[in-house]
Design an enzyme around this catalytic site. Structure first.
Site, PDB file in Angstrom:
ATOM      1  N   ASP A  62       0.816  -1.215   0.000  1.00 54.41           N
ATOM      2  CA  ASP A  62       0.000   0.000   0.000  1.00 54.41           C
ATOM      3  C   ASP A  62       0.849   1.264   0.000  1.00 54.41           C
ATOM      4  O   ASP A  62       2.058   1.220   0.177  1.00 54.41           O
ATOM      5  CB  ASP A  62      -0.961  -0.017   1.202  1.00 54.41           C
ATOM      6  CG  ASP A  62      -0.260  -0.391   2.504  1.00 54.41           C
ATOM      7  OD1 ASP A  62       0.979  -0.346   2.549  1.00 54.41           O
ATOM      8  OD2 ASP A  62      -0.956  -0.723   3.469  1.00 54.41           O
ATOM      9  N   ASN A  88      -7.703  -2.512  14.215  1.00 57.81           N
ATOM     10  CA  ASN A  88      -9.085  -2.868  13.869  1.00 57.81           C
ATOM     11  C   ASN A  88      -9.131  -4.089  12.940  1.00 57.81           C
ATOM     12  O   ASN A  88     -10.154  -4.368  12.332  1.00 57.81           O
ATOM     13  CB  ASN A  88      -9.810  -1.674  13.218  1.00 57.81           C
ATOM     14  CG  ASN A  88      -9.126  -1.212  11.932  1.00 57.81           C
ATOM     15  OD1 ASN A  88      -8.179  -1.832  11.464  1.00 57.81           O
ATOM     16  ND2 ASN A  88      -9.625  -0.125  11.362  1.00 57.81           N
ATOM     17  N   HIS A 108      -7.268  -4.566  10.201  1.00 63.40           N
ATOM     18  CA  HIS A 108      -7.008  -4.340   8.772  1.00 63.40           C
ATOM     19  C   HIS A 108      -5.689  -4.970   8.341  1.00 63.40           C
ATOM     20  O   HIS A 108      -4.768  -5.145   9.145  1.00 63.40           O
ATOM     21  CB  HIS A 108      -7.094  -2.854   8.398  1.00 63.40           C
ATOM     22  CG  HIS A 108      -5.965  -1.973   8.809  1.00 63.40           C
ATOM     23  ND1 HIS A 108      -6.126  -0.897   9.649  1.00 63.40           N
ATOM     24  CD2 HIS A 108      -4.647  -1.968   8.466  1.00 63.40           C
ATOM     25  CE1 HIS A 108      -4.973  -0.265   9.803  1.00 63.40           C
ATOM     26  NE2 HIS A 108      -4.050  -0.909   9.103  1.00 63.40           N
ATOM     27  N   GLU A 161      -9.622  -1.779   5.161  1.00 65.75           N
ATOM     28  CA  GLU A 161     -10.304  -1.459   6.409  1.00 65.75           C
ATOM     29  C   GLU A 161     -11.567  -2.322   6.570  1.00 65.75           C
ATOM     30  O   GLU A 161     -12.069  -2.888   5.597  1.00 65.75           O
ATOM     31  CB  GLU A 161     -10.706   0.027   6.388  1.00 65.75           C
ATOM     32  CG  GLU A 161      -9.535   0.990   6.339  1.00 65.75           C
ATOM     33  CD  GLU A 161      -8.875   1.214   7.701  1.00 65.75           C
ATOM     34  OE1 GLU A 161      -8.832   0.277   8.515  1.00 65.75           O
ATOM     35  OE2 GLU A 161      -8.393   2.330   7.917  1.00 65.75           O
TER      36      GLU A 161
END
Ligand code: GLP
Length: 244
Positions: free
Chosen positions: A67, A136, A138, A143
């Site tokens: 990313d 979270n 990811h 996400e």
């Protein structure tokens, strides 16, 4: 999903580096999928040490990163391009022409994503994908969502990710709000996956990833369905996982 319990961050980093090192020794022209964040830095340092001792040769290795922040050029010190050069590429004998990171400076979302996907696909996907995990759940910048993503796409970062990543910026306002990320389907094409996790702040995400339902609300949970995925985590990250 195999779980390797490590004593601490250092132990986790050495074990993950050992697996990556074995991959490169077995296949000198291996295609590695690489990750950013604090979790893999120790792994990169260990690989650099072994390179300096003459134990690993990266001259034929190709890499594809997961990313990049949208809007940052590769020279920006906050970009993942820069991170990779500083923490790994500039310290080993990899050919920079063989390293790939999504182009955050490409404002044309469609072009940035389809061209990156085409490159990864043309390379035959990666032999070994190194992953971290967000608080979270990811992976990359995929996400929590209603569906699993497929190819490279542009994401709006969640407030929790912006907050978590703001420690690396002068202020939360400076954290880009969007990123380009490989999709879940592309990540799942990797022939082997190594996920590193360290610290109590990852414990809930690690527990949900290993024991929870497979759901796009915890993107890493899809890794339960991968046939060759190893979680290399320290005791703190596994503190909510009594069985591993
Ligand atoms: C970022 C990266 C992820 C990384 C995550 C966790 O969001 N895009 O690839 O796994 O941060 O980072 P850290 O290892 O610093 O906790």
């Amino acid at each position: 999903m195999r779980v390797i319990r490590c004593k601490d961050y250092h132990d986790m980093s050495r074990k993950a580096a050992n697996i990556i090192s074995a991959q490169v020794i077995l296949k000198p022209d291996a295609i590695l999928g690489l990750a950013t964040g604090s979790s893999p830095i120790g792994t990169y340092q260990q690989l650099i040490d072994w390179y300096k001792k003459g134990d690993i040769d990266f001259s034929q290795v190709h890499t594809y990163n997961l990313d990049e922040y949208r809007g940052l050029t590769y020279e920006d010190p906050q970009s993942y391009h820069y991170f990779m050069r500083k923490n790994f590429f500039d310290s080993v004998n990899i050919d920079l022409a063989n390293t790939h990171v999504p182009d955050g400076a490409d404002s044309d979302i469609e072009h940035a994503c389809t061209s990156y996907d085409a490159m990864v696909k043309a390379a035959g996907y990666v032999d070994l994908q190194l992953l971290g995990i967000g608080r979270n759940g990811h992976i990359g910048f995929n996400e929590p969502d209603e569906v699993f993503s497929k190819g490279t796409h542009c994401v709006d970062l969640t407030p929790s990710t912006i907050e978590a990543n703001s420690r690396l910026f002068d202020s939360p306002d400076q954290v880009p709000r969007q990123a380009y990320t490989m999709g879940i389907q592309t990540i799942m094409h990797a022939r082997r996956i190594i996920l590193v996790a360290s610290g109590t702040e990852k414990a809930q995400a690690v527990k949900d990833m290993i024991y929870g339902p497979v759901t796009p609300k915890v993107p890493a949970s899809i890794l339960q369905l991968h046939t060759n995925c190893t979680v290399v985590a320290d005791a703190a990250a596994l503190s909510l996982c009594p069985n591993s």
